[in-house]
Design a protein around this motif. Structure first.
Motif, PDB file in Angstrom:
ATOM      1  N   ALA A 107      12.007 -57.875  31.540  1.00  0.00           N
ATOM      2  CA  ALA A 107      12.929 -58.213  32.734  1.00  0.00           C
ATOM      3  C   ALA A 107      12.196 -58.156  34.071  1.00  0.00           C
ATOM      4  O   ALA A 107      10.925 -57.478  34.121  1.00  0.00           O
ATOM      5  N   GLU A 108      12.701 -58.573  35.211  1.00  0.00           N
ATOM      6  CA  GLU A 108      12.303 -58.605  36.503  1.00  0.00           C
ATOM      7  C   GLU A 108      13.340 -58.105  37.488  1.00  0.00           C
ATOM      8  O   GLU A 108      14.290 -58.360  37.536  1.00  0.00           O
ATOM      9  N   PRO A 120       9.299 -68.734  25.878  1.00  0.00           N
ATOM     10  CA  PRO A 120       9.295 -69.298  24.634  1.00  0.00           C
ATOM     11  C   PRO A 120       8.575 -68.522  23.619  1.00  0.00           C
ATOM     12  O   PRO A 120       8.751 -68.605  22.378  1.00  0.00           O
ATOM     13  N   VAL A 121       7.511 -67.772  24.063  1.00  0.00           N
ATOM     14  CA  VAL A 121       6.600 -67.214  23.254  1.00  0.00           C
ATOM     15  C   VAL A 121       6.728 -65.584  23.666  1.00  0.00           C
ATOM     16  O   VAL A 121       6.625 -65.315  24.919  1.00  0.00           O
ATOM     17  N   THR A 140       0.335 -60.313  35.036  1.00  0.00           N
ATOM     18  CA  THR A 140       0.657 -58.797  34.766  1.00  0.00           C
ATOM     19  C   THR A 140       0.013 -58.936  33.355  1.00  0.00           C
ATOM     20  O   THR A 140       0.251 -59.678  32.360  1.00  0.00           O
ATOM     21  N   VAL A 141      -0.865 -57.833  33.226  1.00  0.00           N
ATOM     22  CA  VAL A 141      -1.571 -57.630  31.861  1.00  0.00           C
ATOM     23  C   VAL A 141      -0.957 -56.471  31.019  1.00  0.00           C
ATOM     24  O   VAL A 141      -0.493 -55.575  31.615  1.00  0.00           O
ATOM     25  N   LEU A 142      -0.861 -56.677  29.761  1.00  0.00           N
ATOM     26  CA  LEU A 142      -0.193 -55.722  28.864  1.00  0.00           C
ATOM     27  C   LEU A 142      -1.271 -55.640  28.025  1.00  0.00           C
ATOM     28  O   LEU A 142      -2.062 -56.404  27.383  1.00  0.00           O
ATOM     29  N   PHE A 143      -1.202 -54.360  27.354  1.00  0.00           N
ATOM     30  CA  PHE A 143      -2.096 -54.039  26.570  1.00  0.00           C
ATOM     31  C   PHE A 143      -1.765 -52.850  25.467  1.00  0.00           C
ATOM     32  O   PHE A 143      -1.029 -51.830  26.115  1.00  0.00           O
ATOM     33  N   GLY A 144      -1.792 -52.955  24.159  1.00  0.00           N
ATOM     34  CA  GLY A 144      -1.400 -51.873  22.980  1.00  0.00           C
ATOM     35  C   GLY A 144      -0.014 -51.867  23.094  1.00  0.00           C
ATOM     36  O   GLY A 144       1.123 -52.384  23.352  1.00  0.00           O
ATOM     37  N   GLY A 145       0.386 -50.498  22.505  1.00  0.00           N
ATOM     38  CA  GLY A 145       1.787 -50.164  22.275  1.00  0.00           C
ATOM     39  C   GLY A 145       1.936 -49.793  20.643  1.00  0.00           C
ATOM     40  O   GLY A 145       1.068 -50.002  19.795  1.00  0.00           O
ATOM     41  N   ALA A 146       3.153 -49.449  20.263  1.00  0.00           N
ATOM     42  CA  ALA A 146       3.299 -49.226  19.040  1.00  0.00           C
ATOM     43  C   ALA A 146       4.710 -49.564  18.588  1.00  0.00           C
ATOM     44  O   ALA A 146       5.768 -49.653  19.261  1.00  0.00           O
ATOM     45  N   ASP A 163       2.578 -64.924  33.487  1.00  0.00           N
ATOM     46  CA  ASP A 163       2.329 -65.379  34.843  1.00  0.00           C
ATOM     47  C   ASP A 163       3.834 -65.621  35.481  1.00  0.00           C
ATOM     48  O   ASP A 163       3.839 -66.223  36.600  1.00  0.00           O
ATOM     49  N   GLY A 164       4.675 -65.209  35.103  1.00  0.00           N
ATOM     50  CA  GLY A 164       6.166 -65.247  35.396  1.00  0.00           C
ATOM     51  C   GLY A 164       6.939 -66.202  34.652  1.00  0.00           C
ATOM     52  O   GLY A 164       8.162 -66.255  34.734  1.00  0.00           O
ATOM     53  N   THR A 165       6.471 -67.162  33.828  1.00  0.00           N
ATOM     54  CA  THR A 165       6.937 -68.065  33.110  1.00  0.00           C
ATOM     55  C   THR A 165       6.675 -67.828  31.717  1.00  0.00           C
ATOM     56  O   THR A 165       7.287 -68.106  30.805  1.00  0.00           O
TER      57      THR A 165
END
Length: 472
Positions: A107-108, A120-121, A140-146, A163-165
């Motif tokens: 969300a933003e 879509p993905v 925005t960069v996302l890394f990892g998680g569980a 990238d917002g889209t």
């Protein structure tokens, strides 16, 4: 000798160190697993937490927190990540899950309307991930998680950018190992996303889990690959559920709190300058905690910490859903900012003009000053003049031309209160000196004087001058 010289030259300066203060806010966000970012467009800290059947958005500039909006979702969700996208002026919220259960929604928040995105993905479902806005590349960069899937905990090591889209999965040639509960922040000066720590096992219990391992490693994302750094000196202990935030004025990334490998909450404060972790000795710090929210308020120059948990992990994991959470707000005010500025011009020798260059962090009390000397002859001794003045040297006014003693074209810029030799290794030398806490606010002047027998009659050249102000 270097410590004594620097301490003597700066001994008359004692200014305030950085300090923590608890803030009376009147109102505060919900206590359940908050996340925070600083909105640089509206100059407010934005906190997201679960409360009263929905995710809530709270904002604070100074003083009290204000409830600003809620999500349309009514499901329990915790363990979020928030990052401010400077290009689009929105806070990007990666919504977590419940315990080991994954969330995965995005969300933003731009200050008025909660925008639930529907790209879509989507990255695979996860919780306890970390995100940071890479402003240089507009993503925005996302890394990892569980996430728990069919009774098995899946811990991830994938990298995605938003990238917002669109979400785009990245496939760098190097990347951190699987982890959750790590933290990330964006260094806007060096244009790197900094990642520290985490664990392979997440926080809560799932029947099938990876072997438990806690990380104390430092990685940086440069837009193409993750690069593991080898910090100089001491590093923070391995931990997870800690917080990172970047200070663009001091040009350091702060690390605070978390859980160590024994399950004990922490309240230590560190800075990362791109080459070295430095623990800050502070008075009256917040109590030990993990899973707190943290952001740097660049408008007011304060590090803001909210909430978290202060339980031992062995206690918390037995009754996590009803364990009382902290709802206090703390601010850390950095002390005087250090600086390193050069002035004047040096005189040329066999390998060019000697030069002084700061290495690592800005000069800060309690840390080590590192100044590199470049363009020296390949062999031969080199010296550093340290002084308390750049206007007078005894009865001699500065700057003072040195042609009269055989150093044609050279100028003395600093008082020679101390003369120290440095080791010349193939044309480069490194001057180091510990800066005691009593030197905060002091100003020191420096100039390099290497032997260069072919340069002039005296056989010495000189660098430009450097003014060093000690922060703290």
């Amino acid at each position: 000798m270097r410590y004594i010289s620097v301490c003597f030259l700066l001994s008359s300066f004692v200014l305030a160190q950085g300090s923590w203060n608890v803030v009376s806010t009147g109102s505060a966000p919900p206590a359940s697993s908050p996340a925070m970012a600083f909105d640089a467009a509206r100059n407010v800290s934005v906190a997201v937490a679960y409360g009263v059947g929905s995710l809530q958005v709270w904002e604070r500039a100074a003083g009290s927190w204000s409830l600003r909006g809620t999500s349309p979702s009514t499901g329990l969700a915790t363990n979020h990540s928030v990052a401010f996208d400077t290009g689009r002026s929105v806070s990007v919220i990666a919504i977590g899950g419940n315990g080991d259960g994954g969330g995965g929604d995005l969300a933003e928040w731009g200050g008025a309307v909660w925008n639930s995105t529907a790209p879509p993905v989507l990255p695979p479902t996860r919780t306890r991930q970390a995100i940071a806005c890479d402003a240089a590349r507009g993503v925005t960069v996302l890394f990892g998680g569980a996430a728990a899937q069919s009774g098995t905990l899946i811990v991830r090591q994938d990298t995605w950018t938003w990238d917002g889209t669109l979400w785009t999965q990245r496939f760098p040639f190097s990347f951190p190992t699987i982890r959750a509960g790590h933290a990330m922040a964006y260094d806007s000066v060096r244009q790197r996303v900094v990642l520290f720590g985490g664990t392979t096992a997440g926080l809560l219990d799932t029947a099938n889990r990876p072997p438990e391992f806690f990380y104390g490693d430092t990685w940086e994302w440069d837009g193409t690959a993750w690069v593991e750094r080898t910090p100089q000196g001491t590093t923070p202990v391995a931990r997870h559920e800690h917080a990172l935030a970047y200070d663009p004025v001091a040009r350091v990334t702060y690390l605070f709190g978390g859980l160590d490998a024994s399950g004990i909450p922490l309240n230590d404060l560190w800075t990362w300058d791109g080459s070295r972790w430095t623990q800050l000795a502070t008075q009256n710090p917040p109590g030990r905690r993990f899973d707190c929210a943290m952001a740097f308020d660049a408008t007011r120059g304060k590090l803001v910490v909210f909430g978290g948990q202060n339980a031992l992990w062995s206690q918390y994991r037995q009754n996590w859903s009803s364990w009382p959470c902290l709802r206090d707000t703390w601010e850390y005010t950095p002390g005087v900012a250090g600086s390193f500025d050069t002035f004047g011009t040096g005189c040329s020798g066999i390998r060019g003009t000697p030069a002084l260059r700061l290495q690592g962090t800005l000069p800060t009390a309690g840390q080590t000053l590192r100044v590199q000397l470049d363009n020296l002859p390949l062999v031969g001794p080199a010296f550093v003049f340290l002084g308390a003045s750049n206007t007078t040297y005894g009865a001699l006014p500065l700057p003072f031309p040195l042609a009269s003693i055989g150093m044609t074209g050279c100028t003395l810029y600093v008082s020679g209160d101390a003369l120290l030799q440095v080791q010349n290794v193939l044309g480069t030398a490194l001057f180091t000196a510990d800066l005691p806490f009593s030197t905060v606010g002091g100003t020191l002047y420096m100039q390099a004087l290497p032997f260069d027998l072919s340069a002039n009659t005296l056989g010495l050249t000189a660098s430009h001058g450097a003014q060093i102000r000690v922060g703290g």
